[in-house]
Motif scaffolding. Structure first.
Motif, PDB file in Angstrom:
ATOM      1  N   MET A 192       0.786  -1.065  -0.173  1.00  0.00           N
ATOM      2  CA  MET A 192      -0.019   0.145   0.097  1.00  0.00           C
ATOM      3  C   MET A 192       0.832   1.330  -0.003  1.00  0.00           C
ATOM      4  N   ARG A 193       0.769   2.198  -0.826  1.00  0.00           N
ATOM      5  CA  ARG A 193       1.392   3.325  -1.038  1.00  0.00           C
ATOM      6  C   ARG A 193       0.466   4.357  -0.107  1.00  0.00           C
ATOM      7  N   GLU A 194       1.054   5.289   0.555  1.00  0.00           N
ATOM      8  CA  GLU A 194       0.417   6.276   1.255  1.00  0.00           C
ATOM      9  C   GLU A 194       1.252   7.657   1.316  1.00  0.00           C
ATOM     10  N   TYR A 195       0.343   8.544   1.277  1.00  0.00           N
ATOM     11  CA  TYR A 195       0.773  10.045   1.112  1.00  0.00           C
ATOM     12  C   TYR A 195      -0.026  10.949   2.241  1.00  0.00           C
ATOM     13  N   LEU A 196       0.206  12.111   2.285  1.00  0.00           N
ATOM     14  CA  LEU A 196      -0.146  13.188   3.199  1.00  0.00           C
ATOM     15  C   LEU A 196      -0.104  14.402   2.506  1.00  0.00           C
ATOM     16  N   ILE A 197      -1.249  14.962   2.456  1.00  0.00           N
ATOM     17  CA  ILE A 197      -1.268  16.395   1.879  1.00  0.00           C
ATOM     18  C   ILE A 197      -1.648  17.450   2.965  1.00  0.00           C
ATOM     19  N   GLN A 198      -0.847  18.313   3.002  1.00  0.00           N
ATOM     20  CA  GLN A 198      -1.049  19.230   4.299  1.00  0.00           C
ATOM     21  C   GLN A 198      -0.745  20.724   3.641  1.00  0.00           C
ATOM     22  N   ALA A 199      -1.180  21.637   4.531  1.00  0.00           N
ATOM     23  CA  ALA A 199      -0.811  23.144   4.012  1.00  0.00           C
ATOM     24  C   ALA A 199       0.358  23.318   4.383  1.00  0.00           C
ATOM     25  N   ARG A 200       0.983  24.072   3.431  1.00  0.00           N
ATOM     26  CA  ARG A 200       2.712  24.438   3.337  1.00  0.00           C
ATOM     27  C   ARG A 200       2.675  25.344   4.705  1.00  0.00           C
ATOM     28  N   THR A 201       2.055  26.036   5.302  1.00  0.00           N
ATOM     29  CA  THR A 201       2.186  26.997   6.579  1.00  0.00           C
ATOM     30  C   THR A 201       0.976  26.950   7.352  1.00  0.00           C
ATOM     31  N   GLY A 202       1.410  27.024   8.493  1.00  0.00           N
ATOM     32  CA  GLY A 202       0.258  26.918   9.581  1.00  0.00           C
ATOM     33  C   GLY A 202      -0.068  25.506   9.943  1.00  0.00           C
ATOM     34  N   ASP A 203      -1.344  25.432  10.332  1.00  0.00           N
ATOM     35  CA  ASP A 203      -2.107  23.981  10.708  1.00  0.00           C
ATOM     36  C   ASP A 203      -2.023  23.309   9.601  1.00  0.00           C
ATOM     37  N   GLY A 204      -1.346  21.942   9.627  1.00  0.00           N
ATOM     38  CA  GLY A 204      -1.369  21.161   8.316  1.00  0.00           C
ATOM     39  C   GLY A 204      -2.824  20.730   7.777  1.00  0.00           C
ATOM     40  N   TRP A 205      -3.878  20.699   8.588  1.00  0.00           N
ATOM     41  CA  TRP A 205      -5.257  20.187   8.078  1.00  0.00           C
ATOM     42  C   TRP A 205      -5.933  21.604   7.432  1.00  0.00           C
ATOM     43  N   ILE A 206      -6.274  20.886   6.168  1.00  0.00           N
ATOM     44  CA  ILE A 206      -6.956  21.868   5.153  1.00  0.00           C
ATOM     45  C   ILE A 206      -8.337  21.344   5.096  1.00  0.00           C
ATOM     46  N   ALA A 207      -9.116  22.222   6.020  1.00  0.00           N
ATOM     47  CA  ALA A 207     -10.534  21.814   6.117  1.00  0.00           C
ATOM     48  C   ALA A 207     -11.708  22.392   4.854  1.00  0.00           C
ATOM     49  N   PHE A 208     -12.484  21.756   4.906  1.00  0.00           N
ATOM     50  CA  PHE A 208     -13.556  22.177   3.863  1.00  0.00           C
ATOM     51  C   PHE A 208     -14.784  21.482   4.023  1.00  0.00           C
ATOM     52  N   HIS A 209     -16.084  22.009   3.586  1.00  0.00           N
ATOM     53  CA  HIS A 209     -17.044  21.416   3.918  1.00  0.00           C
ATOM     54  C   HIS A 209     -17.243  20.095   3.400  1.00  0.00           C
ATOM     55  N   HIS A 210     -18.104  19.174   4.116  1.00  0.00           N
ATOM     56  CA  HIS A 210     -18.168  17.852   3.637  1.00  0.00           C
ATOM     57  C   HIS A 210     -18.776  17.406   2.400  1.00  0.00           C
ATOM     58  N   ASP A 211     -19.674  18.244   2.081  1.00  0.00           N
ATOM     59  CA  ASP A 211     -20.405  18.632   0.812  1.00  0.00           C
ATOM     60  C   ASP A 211     -19.693  18.714  -0.218  1.00  0.00           C
ATOM     61  N   GLY A 265      -9.339   2.464 -12.318  1.00  0.00           N
ATOM     62  CA  GLY A 265      -8.721   1.184 -12.984  1.00  0.00           C
ATOM     63  C   GLY A 265      -8.954  -0.019 -11.851  1.00  0.00           C
ATOM     64  N   GLU A 266      -8.067  -0.621 -11.378  1.00  0.00           N
ATOM     65  CA  GLU A 266      -8.108  -2.048 -10.472  1.00  0.00           C
ATOM     66  C   GLU A 266      -7.527  -1.267  -9.060  1.00  0.00           C
ATOM     67  N   VAL A 267      -7.278  -0.182  -8.922  1.00  0.00           N
ATOM     68  CA  VAL A 267      -6.765   0.537  -7.692  1.00  0.00           C
ATOM     69  C   VAL A 267      -7.911   1.306  -6.993  1.00  0.00           C
ATOM     70  N   TRP A 269      -4.515  15.505   5.117  1.00  0.00           N
ATOM     71  CA  TRP A 269      -5.223  14.349   4.524  1.00  0.00           C
ATOM     72  C   TRP A 269      -4.168  13.315   4.136  1.00  0.00           C
ATOM     73  N   GLN A 270      -4.719  12.016   4.705  1.00  0.00           N
ATOM     74  CA  GLN A 270      -4.030  11.051   4.443  1.00  0.00           C
ATOM     75  C   GLN A 270      -4.531   9.936   3.252  1.00  0.00           C
ATOM     76  N   ILE A 271      -4.120   9.728   2.057  1.00  0.00           N
ATOM     77  CA  ILE A 271      -4.199   8.972   0.972  1.00  0.00           C
ATOM     78  C   ILE A 271      -3.794   7.802   0.797  1.00  0.00           C
ATOM     79  N   SER A 272      -4.429   6.899   0.629  1.00  0.00           N
ATOM     80  CA  SER A 272      -3.977   5.531   0.387  1.00  0.00           C
ATOM     81  C   SER A 272      -4.178   4.595  -0.801  1.00  0.00           C
ATOM     82  N   PHE A 273      -3.304   3.951  -1.428  1.00  0.00           N
ATOM     83  CA  PHE A 273      -3.525   3.428  -2.818  1.00  0.00           C
ATOM     84  C   PHE A 273      -3.482   2.044  -2.746  1.00  0.00           C
ATOM     85  N   GLU A 274      -4.487   1.032  -2.805  1.00  0.00           N
ATOM     86  CA  GLU A 274      -4.575  -0.177  -2.640  1.00  0.00           C
ATOM     87  C   GLU A 274      -4.556  -0.670  -4.019  1.00  0.00           C
ATOM     88  N   GLY A 275      -3.860  -1.732  -4.324  1.00  0.00           N
ATOM     89  CA  GLY A 275      -3.763  -2.756  -5.697  1.00  0.00           C
ATOM     90  C   GLY A 275      -2.702  -2.154  -6.137  1.00  0.00           C
TER      91      GLY A 275
END
Length: 99
Positions: free
Chosen positions: A1-20, A47-49, A60-66
């Motif tokens: 499984m390949r995993e990534y993290l996406i975060q803000a370059r400055t300040g709090d790493g969490w990038i929040a937005f509305h669930h919708d 595809g198959e992933v 944001w943690q992102i995981s690729f499976e397959g």
């Protein structure tokens, strides 16, 4: 499984937005992805992933499976990182956290 993290370059790493807006922000534009059920806040099939997105305190943690090409995974993550930055107005960066 390949995993990534996406975060803000400055300040709090969490990038929040509305669930919708999950599908709009986290589905990579230009890639043929379809939503699927499973764990995470948002989950896609390319595809198959399966790609799972999970909002975590450091970002944001992102995981690729397959079976996949790591260059394609990196390109998908770059697209989503750009979309997160555009949507939030905050510069975002991605990091590989597990090969």
């Amino acid at each position: 499984m390949r995993e990534y993290l996406i975060q803000a370059r400055t300040g709090d790493g969490w990038i929040a937005f509305h669930h919708d807006d999950l599908a709009q922000v986290l589905t990579p534009a230009g890639w043929e992805c379809a939503p699927v059920d499973g764990w995470g806040d948002h989950r896609l099939r390319l595809g198959e992933v399966e790609i799972a997105f999970s909002g975590e305190p450091p970002g944001w943690q992102i995981s690729f499976e397959g079976e996949f090409d790591s260059h394609i995974a990196d390109a998908v993550i770059a697209t989503v990182t750009h979309q997160l930055g555009e949507h939030s107005g905050r510069e975002a960066a991605w990091f590989l956290i597990n090969k």
